[in-house]
Design an enzyme around this catalytic site. Structure first.
Site, PDB file in Angstrom:
ATOM      1  N   ARG A  77     -15.452 -17.951 -16.325  1.00 22.38           N
ATOM      2  CA  ARG A  77     -16.333 -17.772 -18.100  1.00 22.38           C
ATOM      3  C   ARG A  77     -15.649 -16.810 -18.292  1.00 22.38           C
ATOM      4  O   ARG A  77     -15.190 -15.800 -17.121  1.00 22.38           O
ATOM      5  CB  ARG A  77     -17.447 -18.004 -17.212  1.00 22.38           C
ATOM      6  CG  ARG A  77     -18.169 -19.400 -17.242  1.00 22.38           C
ATOM      7  CD  ARG A  77     -19.671 -19.213 -16.745  1.00 22.38           C
ATOM      8  NE  ARG A  77     -20.486 -20.978 -15.922  1.00 22.38           N
ATOM      9  CZ  ARG A  77     -20.968 -20.256 -14.432  1.00 22.38           C
ATOM     10  NH1 ARG A  77     -20.039 -19.456 -13.506  1.00 22.38           N
ATOM     11  NH2 ARG A  77     -20.979 -21.835 -14.547  1.00 22.38           N
ATOM     12  N   LYS A 136     -22.987 -17.480 -12.854  1.00 24.79           N
ATOM     13  CA  LYS A 136     -24.122 -17.168 -13.151  1.00 24.79           C
ATOM     14  C   LYS A 136     -25.466 -16.595 -12.295  1.00 24.79           C
ATOM     15  O   LYS A 136     -25.482 -17.116 -10.908  1.00 24.79           O
ATOM     16  CB  LYS A 136     -24.831 -18.806 -13.808  1.00 24.79           C
ATOM     17  CG  LYS A 136     -24.832 -18.677 -15.046  1.00 24.79           C
ATOM     18  CD  LYS A 136     -24.483 -19.944 -15.417  1.00 24.79           C
ATOM     19  CE  LYS A 136     -23.889 -20.002 -16.936  1.00 24.79           C
ATOM     20  NZ  LYS A 136     -24.364 -20.938 -17.645  1.00 24.79           N
ATOM     21  N   HIS A 141     -13.311 -21.262 -23.480  1.00 27.23           N
ATOM     22  CA  HIS A 141     -14.184 -22.175 -23.005  1.00 27.23           C
ATOM     23  C   HIS A 141     -12.825 -23.546 -22.802  1.00 27.23           C
ATOM     24  O   HIS A 141     -13.562 -24.540 -21.866  1.00 27.23           O
ATOM     25  CB  HIS A 141     -15.187 -22.819 -23.248  1.00 27.23           C
ATOM     26  CG  HIS A 141     -17.358 -23.317 -23.104  1.00 27.23           C
ATOM     27  ND1 HIS A 141     -17.015 -22.744 -21.958  1.00 27.23           N
ATOM     28  CD2 HIS A 141     -17.332 -24.040 -22.942  1.00 27.23           C
ATOM     29  CE1 HIS A 141     -17.988 -23.112 -21.312  1.00 27.23           C
ATOM     30  NE2 HIS A 141     -17.728 -24.254 -21.624  1.00 27.23           N
ATOM     31  N   ARG A 189     -11.619 -23.722 -19.589  1.00 24.09           N
ATOM     32  CA  ARG A 189     -12.086 -23.654 -18.421  1.00 24.09           C
ATOM     33  C   ARG A 189     -12.267 -25.409 -18.922  1.00 24.09           C
ATOM     34  O   ARG A 189     -12.374 -26.015 -17.509  1.00 24.09           O
ATOM     35  CB  ARG A 189     -13.776 -23.159 -18.679  1.00 24.09           C
ATOM     36  CG  ARG A 189     -14.171 -23.622 -17.615  1.00 24.09           C
ATOM     37  CD  ARG A 189     -15.731 -22.758 -17.947  1.00 24.09           C
ATOM     38  NE  ARG A 189     -16.514 -23.159 -17.113  1.00 24.09           N
ATOM     39  CZ  ARG A 189     -17.296 -22.760 -16.416  1.00 24.09           C
ATOM     40  NH1 ARG A 189     -15.782 -21.977 -14.687  1.00 24.09           N
ATOM     41  NH2 ARG A 189     -18.408 -23.063 -15.023  1.00 24.09           N
ATOM     42  N   HIS A 208     -20.396 -24.520 -10.397  1.00 25.82           N
ATOM     43  CA  HIS A 208     -21.508 -25.703 -11.291  1.00 25.82           C
ATOM     44  C   HIS A 208     -22.618 -25.523 -10.680  1.00 25.82           C
ATOM     45  O   HIS A 208     -22.450 -25.649  -9.534  1.00 25.82           O
ATOM     46  CB  HIS A 208     -21.557 -26.477 -11.809  1.00 25.82           C
ATOM     47  CG  HIS A 208     -20.592 -26.765 -12.812  1.00 25.82           C
ATOM     48  ND1 HIS A 208     -19.483 -27.464 -13.128  1.00 25.82           N
ATOM     49  CD2 HIS A 208     -20.451 -25.877 -13.995  1.00 25.82           C
ATOM     50  CE1 HIS A 208     -19.014 -27.727 -14.957  1.00 25.82           C
ATOM     51  NE2 HIS A 208     -19.666 -26.531 -14.748  1.00 25.82           N
ATOM     52  N   TYR A 213     -16.442 -34.292 -16.108  1.00 29.20           N
ATOM     53  CA  TYR A 213     -15.504 -34.709 -16.484  1.00 29.20           C
ATOM     54  C   TYR A 213     -14.274 -35.746 -15.598  1.00 29.20           C
ATOM     55  O   TYR A 213     -13.226 -36.206 -15.878  1.00 29.20           O
ATOM     56  CB  TYR A 213     -14.638 -33.265 -15.216  1.00 29.20           C
ATOM     57  CG  TYR A 213     -15.058 -31.999 -16.324  1.00 29.20           C
ATOM     58  CD1 TYR A 213     -14.192 -31.582 -16.775  1.00 29.20           C
ATOM     59  CD2 TYR A 213     -15.695 -31.219 -15.251  1.00 29.20           C
ATOM     60  CE1 TYR A 213     -14.363 -30.876 -17.993  1.00 29.20           C
ATOM     61  CE2 TYR A 213     -15.636 -30.134 -16.582  1.00 29.20           C
ATOM     62  CZ  TYR A 213     -15.323 -30.011 -17.465  1.00 29.20           C
ATOM     63  OH  TYR A 213     -15.752 -28.760 -17.959  1.00 29.20           O
TER      64      TYR A 213
END
Length: 307
Positions: free
Chosen positions: A150, A174, A241, A244, A267, A276
């Site tokens: 990211r 995150k 993005h 990514r 994730h 995906y």
């Protein structure tokens, strides 16, 4: 309790107890302030909101053409907020109960073809600019595509996080969760060139622990990274993005399992990674339609005549 007090308690909870990043906390705050403004028109507050009020808020977002992923993110923020208020006994009922999430990933993530990524790197190399900046930008593009990082992760990447011998990096994602992400020979070569030949020139006036720096020796901003990626493509239709998404979809196309892709991208839930498989499925359908002997309507008609 006022809206301001409730928000302040919740944001402190996110920072201290949940350990969320400042950017994530800001996103929660924006979403809740938007709801608070909407509720004021109905003469309600965040603490007195009812389920119909929240449904009306989501309907307004839909009417204003807010995409489903953004609506789902806002609803997630509301759910966390009201769950917190319920646990703290500041409300008696959770108004988000039985509100269905807007359908996410209705539009599949946009990714670039490998040829487009090669063109971006070639274009960056041919630009009339400071060679030190050109090397930095090439290394940045290679690393974004190789790792699927990211923007916030790459701008905060530190020299001590790199393991050039193992071609890997420690990435803080995150919630300040760490993961080890590998990168290939191409990204390794570009990074080594940048760290050896370019970065010492850029960092003459100031020492920085960050990997990617500007002419003044300070770290790059998120906006600067976005601009570098966008300007690397001739039609300006590119973003970090998209790199990514390209990293993930190309790995799945080439046979990578979802758990591996989930780990690399950071994730929290594999359901986020499962999109995906749809990207890969679309590609498989295209190949099938092109090469399978029963692909055409003519083949179907011939089959019906034999039955």
């Amino acid at each position: 309790m006022s809206n301001r007090q409730a928000l302040s308690l919740f944001l402190s909870y996110l920072k201290v107890e949940k350990g969320l990043s400042p950017l994530t906390v800001e996103a929660y705050q924006r979403d809740l302030l938007q709801l608070a403004e909407f509720l004021e028109l109905k003469r309600r507050s965040l603490l007195t909101a009812r389920r119909p009020d929240l449904l009306a808020f989501l309907e307004q977002l839909t009417a204003n053409m807010v995409e489903s992923r953004s609506r789902a993110r806002k609803l997630s923020a509301l759910r966390h907020f009201y769950k917190f208020l319920l646990l703290e006994k500041n409300i008696k009922h959770d108004p988000t109960l039985n509100i269905e999430s807007p359908r996410q990933w209705k539009i599949l993530p946009k990714s670039l073809a490998l040829a487009e990524i090669d063109e971006m790197l070639a274009r960056e190399k041919s630009k009339p600019q400071d060679p030190a900046l050109a090397l930095r930008n090439e290394a940045l593009l290679e690393l974004l595509y190789a790792t699927g990082m990211r923007v916030s992760e790459v701008v905060n990447l530190r020299l001590e996080d790199l393991n050039m011998q193992a071609s890997s990096a420690i990435v803080r994602g995150k919630g300040d969760k760490e993961r080890i992400v590998p990168f290939g020979a191409s990204a390794t070569a570009r990074l080594e060139m940048y760290l050896r030949d370019s970065r010492p020139q850029l960092g003459r006036t100031r020492r920085s622990a960050l990997v990617f720096i500007d002419r003044s020796g300070t770290g790059l901003t998120r906006e600067r990274v976005w601009r570098i990626v966008r300007e690397a493509k001739a039609d300006k239709k590119a973003s970090p993005h998209m790199l990514r998404h390209s990293c993930a979809s190309h790995m799945v196309d080439n046979g990578a399992d979802l758990r591996t892709v989930q780990t690399i991208l950071g994730h929290a839930d594999i359901s986020t990674t499962q999109v995906y498989t749809h990207v890969a499925l679309d590609r498989l359908k295209t190949v099938h339609r092109k090469f399978h002997p029963r692909r055409s309507t003519r083949a179907i008609s011939a089959l019906k005549e034999t039955l």
